[in-house]
Design a protein around this motif. Structure first.
Motif, mmCIF file in Angstrom:
data_model
loop_
_atom_site.group_PDB
_atom_site.id
_atom_site.type_symbol
_atom_site.label_atom_id
_atom_site.label_comp_id
_atom_site.label_asym_id
_atom_site.label_seq_id
_atom_site.Cartn_x
_atom_site.Cartn_y
_atom_site.Cartn_z
ATOM 1 N N LEU A 176 28.370 45.365 48.707
ATOM 2 C CA LEU A 176 28.302 45.187 50.160
ATOM 3 C C LEU A 176 26.885 44.808 50.539
ATOM 4 O O LEU A 176 25.941 45.539 50.226
ATOM 5 C CB LEU A 176 28.733 46.466 50.880
ATOM 6 N N GLN A 177 26.734 43.648 51.173
ATOM 7 C CA GLN A 177 25.428 43.155 51.627
ATOM 8 C C GLN A 177 24.406 43.160 50.482
ATOM 9 O O GLN A 177 23.283 43.659 50.626
ATOM 10 C CB GLN A 177 24.937 43.978 52.814
ATOM 11 N N ASN A 178 24.838 42.621 49.348
ATOM 12 C CA ASN A 178 23.996 42.440 48.158
ATOM 13 C C ASN A 178 23.602 43.743 47.463
ATOM 14 O O ASN A 178 22.748 43.725 46.576
ATOM 15 C CB ASN A 178 22.721 41.647 48.487
ATOM 16 N N PHE A 179 24.229 44.844 47.833
ATOM 17 C CA PHE A 179 23.947 46.116 47.168
ATOM 18 C C PHE A 179 25.233 46.650 46.538
ATOM 19 O O PHE A 179 26.280 46.703 47.194
ATOM 20 C CB PHE A 179 23.382 47.151 48.148
ATOM 21 N N THR A 180 25.144 47.045 45.284
ATOM 22 C CA THR A 180 26.300 47.620 44.596
ATOM 23 C C THR A 180 26.569 49.024 45.126
ATOM 24 O O THR A 180 25.658 49.846 45.243
ATOM 25 C CB THR A 180 26.037 47.682 43.084
ATOM 26 N N ILE A 181 27.829 49.296 45.461
ATOM 27 C CA ILE A 181 28.226 50.621 45.940
ATOM 28 C C ILE A 181 28.447 51.495 44.710
ATOM 29 O O ILE A 181 29.541 51.542 44.133
ATOM 30 C CB ILE A 181 29.501 50.534 46.806
ATOM 31 N N ASN A 182 27.405 52.208 44.312
ATOM 32 C CA ASN A 182 27.423 52.903 43.022
ATOM 33 C C ASN A 182 28.521 53.945 42.919
ATOM 34 O O ASN A 182 29.129 54.108 41.853
ATOM 35 C CB ASN A 182 26.059 53.560 42.770
#
Length: 398
Positions: A167-173
Motif C-alpha cells: 500500500l502506497q509503496n510500503f509492504t504491509i508486513n
C-alpha cells in the motif's frame, strides 16, 4: 555516469547494475562452484563461462533465503563490483534489495560488508514487493495499481514464496504470508524424480535447472494430464528427451526435439477427459509389462513425461508431497484477509507475479483457476505477468 549501484541480492542469482540503466549489467549465480575436473573455486560469472559444469560442487552464502556466510558473499560482491561493474565503491552509493523479515543480526553483517569491507558512501535497503509495485505503478500510470496505489505481489523466489500486500509503496508486513517452497525445492524434487526413474543426477544442479526451465510447465487439468502421460508412444504428448553433455561433442545439455517438447500446447486449456480405462470413447488396452520401454543406460539421455508438470504442481499442492503447507492460492487469500476489508477487492484485482518460478507456461492461468472458487463472486481477479520479471526488481530500483 550515475554513482548509484543497484544490487538485487537473491538467494539464487545476483542482479547488479548502475542506477539509470534500463537493464542490469550483470546477472550471475550467487554462489561459488568447483567443477569435478578442477581444483579451483569459480565465482559468479566464472561459473557461467565454464564449459564443463558436470557434478559441480556449490557453496552458497544464502540458506533458506537468508545470508549465513558474509565472507562468501564478500567474495562474490567483490567480483561483481570490481570486475563486472568496474565501479569504485568508495565513490558510490548502494541500493540493496534484501529479503522480507531479515533478521537484525543479518542486517548488521550486511552493514559491515557495505561500509567496512567495501566502503560505500551510503546505503538504502528495500524489499522486493515494494519495488515491484513501484515499477508496475510507474510502468502503467493509468492502470488500477497506479490509481489505487495498492497491489498484491506474489514473489516466487529461490528459497520461498511470499504473498505480500503493498500500500502506497510500503509492504504491509503483518499481512505477508510465506510458503516454504521456491525454485531450489522444485529443482531438488526434479532431481529425485529423474534419479529414481532414469539416471542419477543428484549432483547435477545446473543441468537440472536447465531441464526445469526448458521443459516444465503448469498443468490446468492434472487428472487428465496424468492419464495422457501413461499413454505409450506418440499418444503421450508429454514425452520428450533431454540429452546430457558427453564432454566431447557438446559440453551443455539440450532438448533433443523442441517440436516434440511443445506438443502439450495443442491440448485445450479446459477439456473433459474420458474416465479411467477409456480412450476417445473406447476401452483402452492396458499396457503389457514387456511392452514398456526399457531404459538404455548406454545412451547419454533420459525421457520426461509427467515429471514436467508434477514439479511445478508442488507450488499449488504441497500437501500432496507430505508438506504441512497451504497452496499458493490459499496463501494469497490468507494474505488478503489479513488486510482491511476495504482493500480486498483492489488486492484481488491487482495481483502481480514476480520471481523465476512464475515463468512456467500457464502459471497465471492455473493460479486464477485456483483462486476463483476462493474469492467472492462479486470480486474480479486480475493477474499481471511480465516476461522480464526476473529483472523487474532491479529495474524498479532505478
Amino acid at each position: 555516469m550515475s554513482n548509484v549501484v543497484v544490487l538485487d541480492n537473491g538467494g539464487g542469482l545476483c542482479k547488479a547494475g548502475i542506477g539509470g540503466d534500463r537493464d542490469p549489467s550483470a546477472v550471475v549465480p550467487n554462489c561459488l562452484g568447483r567443477p569435478s575436473s578442477s581444483k579451483k573455486w569459480l565465482v559468479a560469472d566464472q561459473l557461467q563461462a565454464c564449459e564443463d559444469l558436470t557434478s559441480v560442487s556449490l557453496r552458497r552464502p544464502f540458506d533458506r533465503g537468508y545470508l549465513i556466510n558474509p565472507d562468501l558473499e564478500k567474495e562474490i560482491w567483490d567480483r561483481i563490483f570490481r570486475s563486472l561493474l568496474r565501479v569504485d565503491p568508495t565513490a558510490s552509493s548502494l541500493l540493496l534489495v534484501e529479503p522480507l523479515f531479515n533478521l537484525p543480526s543479518i542486517q548488521r553483517s550486511t552493514d559491515e560488508l557495505v561500509f567496512e569491507d567495501f566502503g560505500f558512501r551510503s546505503l538504502y535497503v528495500a524489499d522486493s514487493p515494494s519495488l515491484v509495485h513501484l515499477y508496475e505503478a510507474s510502468h502503467r500510470p493509468d492502470g488500477l495499481i497506479s490509481r489505487a496505489q495498492c497491489s498484491l505481489v506474489v514473489d516466487c523466489g529461490f528459497s520461498f514464496t511470499h504473498a505480500a500486500p503493498v500500500l502506497q509503496n510500503f509492504t504491509i508486513n503483518y499481512a505477508v504470508k510465506r510458503l516454504d517452497l521456491g525454485g531450489k525445492a522444485l529443482t531438488n524434487y526434479l532431481k529425485e524424480l529423474v534419479s529414481y526413474r532414469s539416471i542419477n543426477v543428484m549432483d547435477e544442479t545446473f543441468l537440472i535447472d536447465d531441464v526445469k526451465e526448458k521443459l516444465c510447465f503448469v498443468s490446468l487439468n492434472v487428472p487428465r494430464d496424468l492419464q495422457i502421460a501413461r499413454r505409450p508412444g506418440k499418444d503421450n504428448l508429454f514425452r520428450c528427451t533431454y540429452v546430457l553433455p558427453d564432454g566431447v561433442e557438446h559440453m551443455k545439455g539440450y532438448v533433443k526435439d523442441l517440436d516434440e517438447a511443445q506438443r502439450y500446447l495443442t491440448l485445450p486449456d479446459e477439456a473433459w477427459f474420458p474416465s479411467q480405462g477409456m480412450k476417445d470413447g473406447c476401452a483402452e488396452v492396458p499396457e503389457k509389462p514387456e511392452d514398456r520401454k526399457r531404459i538404455d543406460l548406454t545412451k547419454n539421455e533420459f525421457n520426461l513425461t509427467n515429471e514436467r508438470f508434477l514439479v511445478p504442481e508442488m507450488i499449488f499442492r504441497p500437501a500432496d508431497l507430505g508438506m504441512n503447507q497451504a497452496g499458493l492460492a490459499e496463501c494469497i487469500v490468507r494474505a488478503v484477509n489479513s488486510c482491511h476489508p476495504h482493500l480486498h477487492p483492489v488486492l484481488y484485482e491487482s495481483i502481480i507475479l514476480t520471481g523465476g518460478s512464475t515463468l512456467f507456461p500457464r502459471f497465471a492461468q492455473r493460479l486464477e483457476k485456483e483462486l476463483r472458487p476462493l474469492v467472492p463472486d462479486d470480486y474480479h481477479v486480475q493477474i499481471t505477468t511480465q516476461e522480464e520479471c526476473m529483472e523487474r526488481g532491479f529495474t524498479s530500483c532505478i
